[in-house]
Design an enzyme around this catalytic site. Structure first.
Site, short mmCIF file in Angstrom:
data_model
loop_
_atom_site.label_atom_id
_atom_site.label_comp_id
_atom_site.label_asym_id
_atom_site.label_seq_id
_atom_site.Cartn_x
_atom_site.Cartn_y
_atom_site.Cartn_z
N GLY A 1 0.72 -1.76 -0.05
CA GLY A 1 0.08 0.09 0.04
C GLY A 1 1.30 1.45 0.14
O GLY A 1 0.54 1.91 -0.78
N ALA A 2 1.50 1.68 1.23
CA ALA A 2 2.42 2.17 1.03
C ALA A 2 3.74 2.53 2.18
O ALA A 2 3.62 1.16 2.11
CB ALA A 2 1.83 3.33 1.36
N MET A 3 4.73 2.94 2.13
CA MET A 3 5.97 2.65 2.54
C MET A 3 6.98 4.00 2.86
O MET A 3 7.41 5.00 2.75
CB MET A 3 7.55 2.08 1.71
CG MET A 3 8.79 1.44 1.96
SD MET A 3 8.32 0.65 3.65
CE MET A 3 9.63 1.01 4.29
N GLU A 4 6.92 3.10 4.58
CA GLU A 4 7.51 5.17 5.74
C GLU A 4 9.08 4.99 5.01
O GLU A 4 9.49 5.45 6.63
CB GLU A 4 6.87 4.50 6.82
CG GLU A 4 8.22 3.18 7.53
CD GLU A 4 7.70 1.99 7.53
OE1 GLU A 4 6.28 1.55 6.72
OE2 GLU A 4 7.76 1.00 8.29
N ASN A 5 9.70 4.75 4.16
CA ASN A 5 11.04 5.34 3.42
C ASN A 5 10.87 6.76 4.62
O ASN A 5 9.99 7.62 4.56
CB ASN A 5 11.35 5.43 2.68
CG ASN A 5 11.04 4.00 2.02
OD1 ASN A 5 11.33 3.57 1.87
ND2 ASN A 5 10.31 4.55 0.70
N GLU B 1 1.26 5.72 8.02
CA GLU B 1 2.99 6.11 7.50
C GLU B 1 3.77 6.95 8.32
O GLU B 1 5.31 6.66 8.15
CB GLU B 1 3.13 6.18 5.74
CG GLU B 1 3.12 4.84 4.51
CD GLU B 1 2.87 3.62 4.90
OE1 GLU B 1 3.77 3.57 5.96
OE2 GLU B 1 2.07 2.95 4.67
ZN ZN Z 1 3.36 0.00 8.58
#
Ligand code: ZN
Length: 882
Positions: free
Chosen positions: A267-271, A304
């Site tokens: 879904g999404a990535m917290e870089n 995120e």
């Molecule tokens: Zn997460």
């Protein structure tokens, strides 16, 4: 790809890394035909490691090694070993600088792990083990380093070059190329590395933190999506404020960036500082996104963002601790969403997901504890158990400690472990130390898999005025775990009198009715408890497990009269909804396999009639209460379910309700049709939901008035919720001509918008009218379908197998063979997606034998495919029990 059995990795075998990396200096040369990655690491022996003479061991996957140098001196071929998965250098000094140059091909990377290309843009996905597809590195979360990243690319095709931290240098190079250098001052594990290069436009905003720092906020998207960023930006600012107010957490860099990418496995990535999002989880406009999508985007943007503290500043020691960051962060985003909208509705949504999908996972062949003890492929463990049950485990600590002590505990956790890679046990310890509570038994929630079952019985002594409640706890066996110990469970309870009044809970002789609470959280720690409540001359109706205070199953012999009573009287909104669900489940279950013409419970019809007419109730709750239990939930509740029979029984009830309540439905539809501008408030969302539910019910019985209303709404809608509501109602009706016309018009209008086309695929693939196998196969041949795009695959194959249950479980086995075929096809290009899609087949043991044996055959067909990926190997072999 492999033919041998992948290795099992065990928590019990964890050892600290032999080497640590302090700084990472990266230089990316990006070209059309590949990328060269120069990496310079400052490495030192880890003083905590006993292996003083250990060789340096770096992970790598699909890399072409061009150069390796130690302290500036190139190593000859014999001075290092390359195994295909590792680069090993023996006899390294205590402290040294290592330079590695690798060549990779992002344009050919279909796995979407590491560095790859999506619509001409370079982007990364490194969690969990993608960084090793970029360069050789100790790719484990307990190696935290400071990163400096220089990106070089063609200026015309990649004007925007992004990475973590703050941009510190930029300039032009020869041959129309340019560069930007980014520096991230916070040490981080490699899975949080992010890079984006492409032709993007930015939408800017700013946020002033509580301490007065100005943060530059930017969302980067393809130019055609420039108008769809407002909601995500507004959500981000709400999340930043909320985290300051509720957890005392401020953002720490000068800039926070979000990038939307079309091809994305997750879904999404917290870089750190550079969140990369699946386009469908960030882009929204009134014309293209439903209310549900707006809510989902708000919660994912917040999730995120919250990771900046719960995940990035304090990260996981190893991947067995994944729930440390995910469970806690889902709890945080869920509380945030509850604060932004209706807490009761949010709780209903969370509980529905748990009871339908997580309980099924917990009872299946892939069942694992919130902190697993072993895995083969970590990407298979991004599960509902890690995320949703993990969030419940944090929520129950909140319930047991109360809000003040919980906040004290989270403050202590962040303070104590800032900049460290830690374990779920460290989290619980911080909660214990801050509160003074003993949570040693509570830790079993992290160690034992399976959904606890609470069997409740009661008795009433009218002479003594005593009501006795006995609760027995059992936890079913799961793969590799038997004879489990009782867990520490918070059980919220209320008792109702004959007129619906809340009764005081007097547990011993000392407290009186005045001071006794009206609701209480009982703490279950034994296999069996009996609680006594005094001062009750009449038999009360129990309201059990209020707010779904623990992720458990409750078995209690409710009568239909009690359920109808609770539906209209329980002061707890969640239990009001739950009573309605239990009543509907009971009615549907009694029809499964019953002869045609069996009477359908009139009290259910009357209860729904009352709901439809009650405008004093929270309309968002009414909208939820009107939704019948899903087929997936009914299947989950059944032993050896016969899918066709369940589908038929549910349809019968739905048709009977719609026929009996036709007038009320039409009135409800009109009452909730409000003119005026589109608003995203809880009230207007509830109105649209009610109106679209009424419409869908009318179309289930092929009502002509309903049909005309749907066609009109489809034509006139000024927002996607109403347009999609009308389209869905038509697609699920027998009005074939109207259905085709609406589908054609919809596609013609939105064909250039990939996210809307995904919704168009889903609405068909999920429909038992429009989504039978030949039609689903036709969708796969549609020019807008793309086997390289995970969202398209999920919207057709995933939705068919996961939501169109009657068609998927066709007794001839064609649905299973279809899924097996697609999973095998995908395994060669994107094994992560293949391993996720196969899930419905893994539940074969659950189903009636006629279904189960065919499901098993399809799984065996996948097992026998040559070159099975490690991802699929683990899931298929575990579910076959081999
Ligand atoms: Zn997460």
């Amino acid at each position: 790809m492999r033919t041998t059995q992948p290795k099992t990795i065990r928590l019990s075998e964890y050892t600290v890394p032999a080497h640590l990396v302090d700084t990472v200096d990266l230089r990316f040369e990006l070209f059309d035909d590949g990328a060269r990655v120069h990496s310079t690491l400052s490495v030192r022996h880890n003083p905590d490691s006993a292996e003083t003479a250990a060789p340096l061991t770096l992970d790598g996957d699909s890399l072409k090694l061009e150069r390796v140098a130690l302290n500036g001196k190139d190593l000859a071929a014999g001075e290092y070993e390359e195994t295909g998965e590792q680069l090993i250098i023996a006899g390294v000094p205590d402290r040294f600088e290592l330079t590695v140059v690798t060549w990779i091909e992002p344009q050919n990377n279909t796995r979407l792990e590491g560095l790859y290309k999506s619509s001409g843009m370079f982007c990364t996905q490194c969690e969990a083990e993608g960084f090793r597809c970029i360069t050789y590195f100790p790719d484990r979360p307990d190696v935290m380093a400071r990163y400096r990243t220089r990106i070089e690319a063609d200026k015309a095709s990649c004007p925007v070059l992004l990475s973590n931290g703050n941009a510190v240098e930029r300039g032009d190079l020869e041959n129309g190329r340019h560069f930007v250098t980014w520096e991230d001052p916070f040490p981080k594990p490699s899975y949080l590395f992010g890079l984006v290069a492409g032709d993007l436009v930015e939408q800017r905003d700013s946020f002033t933190t509580g301490s007065g720092r100005d943060i530059d906020l930017r969302i980067y998207v393809e130019p055609r999506n420039a108008e769809k960023c407002d909601h995500a930006l507004a959500s981000l600012k709400r999340a930043m404020r909320w985290d300051e107010e509720n957890y005392g957490r401020e953002y720490d860099l000068d800039i926070f960036m979000i990038v939307a990418v079309d091809d994305f496995n997750m879904g999404a990535m917290e870089n750190k500082g550079l969140n990369i999002f699946n386009s469908s989880c960030v882009l929204a406009s009134q014309d293209t996104a439903t209310d549900l999508a707006f809510e989902r985007i708000e919660s994912i943007v917040a999730h995120e963002y919250f990771h900046n503290w719960s995940g990035n500043r304090v990260t996981c020691r190893d991947w067995f601790q994944l729930s440390l960051k995910e469970g806690f962060t889902v709890f945080r985003d869920s509380t945030f969403s509850a604060d932004m909208g209706s807490p009761t509705v949010k709780r209903i949504e969370d509980a529905t997901l748990l009871r339908t999908a997580q309980f099924a996972e917990d009872a299946g062949p892939m069942a694992h504890p919130v902190r697993p003890a072993a895995y083969m492929e970590i990407s298979n463990f991004y599960t509902l158990t890690i995320y949703e049950k993990g969030a419940e485990v944090v929520r129950m600590i909140h319930t047991l400690l109360g809000p003040e002590l919980f906040r004290k505990g989270s403050d202590l956790y962040f303070e104590r472990h800032d900049g460290q890679a830690v374990t779920t046990d460290d989290f619980v310890k911080a909660m214990e130390d801050a509160s003074g509570r003993d949570l040693s038994q509570y830790r079993l929630w992290y160690e034992q898999a399976g959904t606890p079952q609470l069997t409740v019985s009661d008795s009433h002594d009218s002479e003594q005025g005593v009501y006795r409640l006995t609760i027995e706890q059992t936890i079913p066996d799961t793969p590799g775990q038997t004879d489990k110990k009782p867990q520490h469970i918070p059980f919220a309870l209320g008792l109702l009198g004959a007129n619906g009044e809340a009764l005081p809970l007097i547990q011993d002789g000392s407290s009186d009715a005045e001071s006794a609470p009206l609701e209480q959280v009982l703490e279950l720690t034994e296999a069996r408890h009996t609680f006594e409540f005094h001062g009750l001359p009449g038999r009360p109706v129990p309201s059990l497990l209020r707010h779904f205070s623990a992720p458990v199953r409750v078995i209690y012999p409710w009568s239909r009269d009690q359920l109808v009573f609770l539906m209209s009287h329980d002061p707890d909104g969640f239990n009001r909804w739950d009573a309605g669900q239990r009543l509907a489940v009971d009615v549907i279950q009694s029809l499964v396999g019953a002869s045609e013409g069996t009477e359908i419970e009139p009290r259910l019809v009357e209860a729904y009639r009352a709901l439809l007419g009650d405008s004093t109730l929270d309309q968002a709750l009414v909208a939820k209460m009107l939704q019948l239990p899903s087929e997936a939930y009914l299947i989950e509740l059944a032993d050896s379910p016969d899918v066709a029979a369940i589908h038929h029984a549910r349809e019968q009830v739905l048709q009977h309700l719609a026929t009996s309540l036709r007038e009320e439905l039409i009135a409800c539809y009109h009452r909730n049709s409000v003119a005026g501008n589109y608003e995203l408030t809880p009230e207007s969302i509830a109105r649209r939901s009610l109106r679209n539910t009424a419409l869908s019910w009318l179309l289930v019985i092929n009502d002509e008035t309903g049909r005309d209303l749907a066609v009109q709404q489809f034509q006139e809608a000024d927002n996607m919720t109403d347009r999609m509501g009308a389209l869905r109602a038509l697609v699920n009706s027998d009005y074939a001509a109207e259905r085709s016309k609406a589908l054609e018009e919809f596609y013609a209008h939105f064909q250039d918008d990939p996210q809307v086309v995904e919704q168009w695929f889903s609405v068909q693939a999920s429909s038992d009218r429009a989504g039978q196998l030949p039609q689903v196969n036709a969708l796969l041949e549609h020019p807008a379908f793309d086997w390289k795009n995970p969202n398209k695959i999920r919207s057709v194959v995933g939705v068919f197998a996961g939501q169109n249950l009657a068609a998927f479980h066709n007794p001839d086995g064609s649905g299973y063979a279809f899924l097996a075929d697609k999973v095998c096809r995908l395994d060669d290009s994107n094994p992560q997606i293949a391993a996720r899609l196969v899930t419905p087949l893994t539940r074969w043991k659950k189903f009636a034998p006629a279904y189960g044996s065919l499901m098993r055959e399809s799984l065996e067909q996948i097992r026998d495919k040559s070159g099975l990926s490690a991802d699929l190997y683990e899931v298929v072999h575990k579910s076959l029990g081999s």
